[in-house]
Design a protein around this motif. Structure first.
Motif, PDB file in Angstrom:
ATOM      1  N   ALA A   4       0.817  -1.217   0.000  1.00  0.00           N
ATOM      2  CA  ALA A   4       0.000   0.000   0.000  1.00  0.00           C
ATOM      3  C   ALA A   4       0.848   1.264   0.000  1.00  0.00           C
ATOM      4  CB  ALA A   4      -0.936  -0.011   1.205  1.00  0.00           C
ATOM      5  N   ASP A   5       1.975   1.234   0.680  1.00  0.00           N
ATOM      6  CA  ASP A   5       2.814   2.432   0.787  1.00  0.00           C
ATOM      7  C   ASP A   5       3.900   2.512  -0.277  1.00  0.00           C
ATOM      8  OD1 ASP A   5       1.364   3.120   3.065  1.00  0.00           O
ATOM      9  OD2 ASP A   5       2.760   2.075   4.394  1.00  0.00           O
ATOM     10  N   GLY A   6       4.017   1.465  -1.100  1.00  0.00           N
ATOM     11  CA  GLY A   6       5.112   1.422  -2.061  1.00  0.00           C
ATOM     12  C   GLY A   6       4.823   2.021  -3.422  1.00  0.00           C
ATOM     13  N   TRP A   7       3.583   2.451  -3.653  1.00  0.00           N
ATOM     14  CA  TRP A   7       3.223   2.918  -4.994  1.00  0.00           C
ATOM     15  C   TRP A   7       3.982   4.155  -5.469  1.00  0.00           C
ATOM     16  CZ3 TRP A   7       1.303   0.426  -8.919  1.00  0.00           C
ATOM     17  CH2 TRP A   7       0.644  -0.776  -8.660  1.00  0.00           C
ATOM     18  N   PRO A   8       4.207   5.169  -4.634  1.00  0.00           N
ATOM     19  CA  PRO A   8       4.968   6.326  -5.152  1.00  0.00           C
ATOM     20  C   PRO A   8       6.356   5.927  -5.668  1.00  0.00           C
ATOM     21  CG  PRO A   8       3.828   6.937  -3.148  1.00  0.00           C
ATOM     22  CD  PRO A   8       3.663   5.439  -3.291  1.00  0.00           C
ATOM     23  N   HIS A   9       7.050   5.087  -4.920  1.00  0.00           N
ATOM     24  CA  HIS A   9       8.376   4.635  -5.355  1.00  0.00           C
ATOM     25  C   HIS A   9       8.269   3.769  -6.611  1.00  0.00           C
ATOM     26  CE1 HIS A   9      12.488   3.212  -5.243  1.00  0.00           C
ATOM     27  NE2 HIS A   9      12.034   1.972  -5.297  1.00  0.00           N
ATOM     28  N   HIS A  10       7.286   2.859  -6.624  1.00  0.00           N
ATOM     29  CA  HIS A  10       7.112   1.967  -7.774  1.00  0.00           C
ATOM     30  C   HIS A  10       6.809   2.767  -9.039  1.00  0.00           C
ATOM     31  CE1 HIS A  10       6.502  -1.808  -9.785  1.00  0.00           C
ATOM     32  NE2 HIS A  10       5.259  -1.495 -10.127  1.00  0.00           N
TER      33      HIS A  10
ATOM     34  N   ASP B  60      11.038   5.910 -14.770  1.00  0.00           N
ATOM     35  CA  ASP B  60      12.430   5.817 -15.202  1.00  0.00           C
ATOM     36  C   ASP B  60      12.600   4.688 -16.218  1.00  0.00           C
ATOM     37  OD1 ASP B  60      13.186   7.914 -13.568  1.00  0.00           O
ATOM     38  OD2 ASP B  60      13.992   6.622 -11.984  1.00  0.00           O
ATOM     39  N   PHE B  61      11.937   3.549 -15.968  1.00  0.00           N
ATOM     40  CA  PHE B  61      12.012   2.413 -16.880  1.00  0.00           C
ATOM     41  C   PHE B  61      11.513   2.802 -18.269  1.00  0.00           C
ATOM     42  CE2 PHE B  61       9.929  -1.190 -18.948  1.00  0.00           C
ATOM     43  CZ  PHE B  61      10.985  -2.075 -19.048  1.00  0.00           C
ATOM     44  N   TRP B  62      10.315   3.377 -18.345  1.00  0.00           N
ATOM     45  CA  TRP B  62       9.746   3.715 -19.652  1.00  0.00           C
ATOM     46  C   TRP B  62      10.487   4.864 -20.314  1.00  0.00           C
ATOM     47  CZ3 TRP B  62       7.400   0.604 -22.643  1.00  0.00           C
ATOM     48  CH2 TRP B  62       6.727  -0.480 -22.100  1.00  0.00           C
ATOM     49  N   SER B  63      11.077   5.760 -19.543  1.00  0.00           N
ATOM     50  CA  SER B  63      11.925   6.801 -20.123  1.00  0.00           C
ATOM     51  C   SER B  63      13.144   6.166 -20.784  1.00  0.00           C
ATOM     52  CB  SER B  63      12.361   7.780 -19.027  1.00  0.00           C
ATOM     53  OG  SER B  63      13.296   8.704 -19.534  1.00  0.00           O
ATOM     54  N   SER B  64      13.701   5.162 -20.125  1.00  0.00           N
ATOM     55  CA  SER B  64      14.852   4.453 -20.695  1.00  0.00           C
ATOM     56  C   SER B  64      14.462   3.669 -21.933  1.00  0.00           C
ATOM     57  CB  SER B  64      15.463   3.523 -19.649  1.00  0.00           C
ATOM     58  OG  SER B  64      16.005   4.267 -18.580  1.00  0.00           O
ATOM     59  N   VAL B  65      13.312   3.018 -21.895  1.00  0.00           N
ATOM     60  CA  VAL B  65      12.855   2.211 -23.029  1.00  0.00           C
ATOM     61  C   VAL B  65      12.500   3.101 -24.219  1.00  0.00           C
ATOM     62  CG1 VAL B  65      10.974   0.714 -23.837  1.00  0.00           C
ATOM     63  CG2 VAL B  65      12.065   0.269 -21.628  1.00  0.00           C
ATOM     64  N   LEU B  66      11.754   4.148 -23.985  1.00  0.00           N
ATOM     65  CA  LEU B  66      11.220   4.956 -25.088  1.00  0.00           C
ATOM     66  C   LEU B  66      12.185   6.025 -25.588  1.00  0.00           C
ATOM     67  CD1 LEU B  66       7.576   5.410 -23.774  1.00  0.00           C
ATOM     68  CD2 LEU B  66       8.371   3.861 -25.586  1.00  0.00           C
ATOM     69  N   ASN B  67      12.972   6.579 -24.688  1.00  0.00           N
ATOM     70  CA  ASN B  67      13.845   7.693 -25.067  1.00  0.00           C
ATOM     71  C   ASN B  67      15.324   7.394 -24.845  1.00  0.00           C
ATOM     72  OD1 ASN B  67      11.646   9.270 -25.812  1.00  0.00           O
ATOM     73  ND2 ASN B  67      11.459  10.213 -23.800  1.00  0.00           N
ATOM     74  N   THR B  68      15.651   6.179 -24.488  1.00  0.00           N
ATOM     75  CA  THR B  68      17.028   5.737 -24.213  1.00  0.00           C
ATOM     76  C   THR B  68      17.775   6.682 -23.274  1.00  0.00           C
ATOM     77  OG1 THR B  68      17.925   6.745 -26.241  1.00  0.00           O
ATOM     78  CG2 THR B  68      17.202   4.443 -26.392  1.00  0.00           C
TER      79      THR B  68
END
Length: 129
Positions: free
Chosen positions: A40-46, A52-60
């Motif tokens: 329940a408390d981990g969503w902001p970090h997740h 960051d993951f999708w920024s790396s995938v989409l924009n390298t």
């Protein structure tokens, strides 16, 4: 030589991640698994990690430094059959947020990631059919 702008802005990636995972959390099959895995408390970090993951995938950008395979290996409730509803929700979200060519780009990357995760998590060449 000028560097071309990224295909997706940080704001678009934020909206994609926030919209999609709000839907995942409400999904009757995916929601409970994510709630248990993230907490329940981990969503902001997740969500920050996923941005960051999708920024790396989409924009390298290289912002993501984790290991998706290792993360998913720690989820005992994860089954191969859950990838299809995840992908369906993801494609639906992309189509709503982006024009057709950019939705296709994101969707194709998600398909490749899902295929890679499924192979890494569930492929067993020694299994008896």
């Amino acid at each position: 030589m000028a560097v071309p702008p990224p295909l997706f802005t940080d704001e678009e990636i934020d909206t994609l991640v926030e919209t999609f995972y709000a839907r995942v959390r409400r999904h009757h099959r995916l929601g409970p698994i994510f709630e248990e895995a993230v907490g329940a408390d981990g969503w902001p970090h997740h969500l920050a990690t996923l941005k960051d993951f999708w920024s790396s995938v989409l924009n390298t950008t290289g912002r993501y430094k984790g290991s998706p395979m290792a993360v998913h290996q720690r989820i005992p409730q994860l089954t191969e059959g859950l990838f299809m509803p995840w992908l369906n929700l993801f494609h639906q979200t992309c189509v709503e947020l982006f024009d057709a060519p950019r939705a296709a780009i994101v969707g194709q990357k998600a398909e490749r990631i899902a295929r890679s995760l499924k192979l890494g998590l569930f492929f067993n060449p020694d299994a008896v059919a």
